[in-house]
Design an enzyme around this catalytic site. Structure first.
Site, mmCIF file in Angstrom:
data_model
loop_
_atom_site.group_PDB
_atom_site.id
_atom_site.type_symbol
_atom_site.label_atom_id
_atom_site.label_comp_id
_atom_site.label_asym_id
_atom_site.label_seq_id
_atom_site.Cartn_x
_atom_site.Cartn_y
_atom_site.Cartn_z
ATOM 1 C CG MET A 18 -20.078 91.305 114.564
ATOM 2 S SD MET A 18 -18.591 92.035 113.583
ATOM 3 C CE MET A 18 -18.994 93.404 113.261
ATOM 4 C CG ASP A 37 -21.296 101.133 122.704
ATOM 5 O OD1 ASP A 37 -21.385 102.301 122.079
ATOM 6 O OD2 ASP A 37 -22.321 100.344 122.284
ATOM 7 C CB VAL A 59 -13.413 104.719 119.884
ATOM 8 C CG1 VAL A 59 -14.024 103.396 121.195
ATOM 9 C CG2 VAL A 59 -13.101 104.803 118.620
ATOM 10 C CG ASN A 85 -17.023 95.415 117.906
ATOM 11 O OD1 ASN A 85 -16.917 94.511 116.480
ATOM 12 N ND2 ASN A 85 -17.758 96.118 118.337
ATOM 13 C CE1 TYR A 150 -17.009 100.278 107.920
ATOM 14 C CE2 TYR A 150 -16.592 98.731 106.215
ATOM 15 C CZ TYR A 150 -17.133 98.905 107.247
ATOM 16 O OH TYR A 150 -17.280 97.839 107.814
ATOM 17 C CE LYS A 154 -13.625 98.552 109.651
ATOM 18 N NZ LYS A 154 -14.042 98.712 111.106
ATOM 19 C CB THR A 185 -24.528 94.302 113.348
ATOM 20 O OG1 THR A 185 -23.955 95.086 112.259
ATOM 21 C CG2 THR A 185 -23.679 93.320 113.688
ATOM 22 C CB THR A 188 -26.332 94.568 107.858
ATOM 23 O OG1 THR A 188 -26.247 93.618 108.980
ATOM 24 C CG2 THR A 188 -24.157 94.560 108.082
#
Length: 244
Positions: A18, A37, A59, A85, A150, A154, A185, A188
């Site tokens: 993404m 990245d 990050v 992201n 996770y 989120k 992605t 997945t």
């Protein structure tokens, strides 16, 4: 004329999936994009292909955030758009999640978003305002088994978005969250034909470009929206289609 001519955008986790789709579309609309990245080769190649810049960024590291933002401010200009992201997933139930794994997921998915918001706030203020898009997940809307860290991260991103929108509104900075469902992605891989999509109103996996189009709308056109969530999940959170 692009919708984002003259704007400067930073996309974390921008080398693939993404993030790469976001970077390509923002650049196509005229933004100068900084791809951030840990995958240096892929990130540099993407940045070169869209006329942008690449910067190495973990990050979860405050020092690296400060260095990247200061460098962009000095060499390119004040950041107008931040796409938070970058993220990881760990498929572990709560009872067997090790603290080290928990901290790693929270550190990247939630603390990384906090550090991003905090690091660009002054740059955006100096630019006269800006837009921050925090990429959460449908796991920030509903629970999932075997994804305890996770899901917690989120949901945290969703709440942080609302708090940041209230804090930064006075500086003309909008903050919104995007909640993708299953998207094609690297995260997945192998799930493209999963039966989990069969019960959705749109019964297929989503494409990164579909999320990127939503993000473009949020940064370019949704000028009266802040602090809220936008969902791109094929209708998965609406409910299940029953074939009876």
């Amino acid at each position: 004329m692009g919708k984002l001519d003259g704007r400067i955008a930073l996309v974390t986790g921008g080398s693939s999936g993404m993030g790469a789709a976001d970077a390509k579309l923002l650049a196509a609309e005229g933004a100068r994009v900084i791809v951030a990245d840990l995958a240096d080769d892929a990130g540099q190649a993407l940045a070169d292909s869209i006329g942008g810049l690449y910067r190495h960024l973990d990050v979860s590291d405050e020092t690296q955030w400060k260095a990247v933002v200061a460098d962009v401010d000095t060499t390119v200009g004040h950041i107008d758009i931040l796409i938070n992201n970058a993220g990881i997933v760990a498929f572990t139930p709560v009872a067997t999640t090790e603290l080290e794994e928990w901290n790693r997921v929270i550190g990247i998915n939630l603390t990384g978003v906090f550090l991003g918001i905090r690091s660009v706030a002054e740059s955006m203020k100096a630019a006269g305002g800006g837009v921050i898009v925090n990429v959460s997940s449908t796991a920030g809307i509903m629970g999932y088994s075997n994804l305890s860290a996770y899901v917690a991260s989120k949901w945290g991103v969703r709440g942080l978005t609302k708090a940041a929108a209230l804090d930064l509104g006075k500086d003309n900075i909008r903050v919104v969250s995007v909640h993708p469902g299953g998207i094609r992605t690297p995260m997945t891989a192998g799930m493209e034909g999963s039966a989990m999509y069969a019960g959705q109103p749109i019964p297929r996996i989503g494409e990164p470009e579909e999320v990127a189009k939503l993000i473009l709308y949020l940064v370019a056109d949704a000028t009266y929206s802040t602090g809220t969530e936008f969902i791109a999940d094929g209708g998965a959170t609406v409910g299940q289609v029953l074939n009876v």
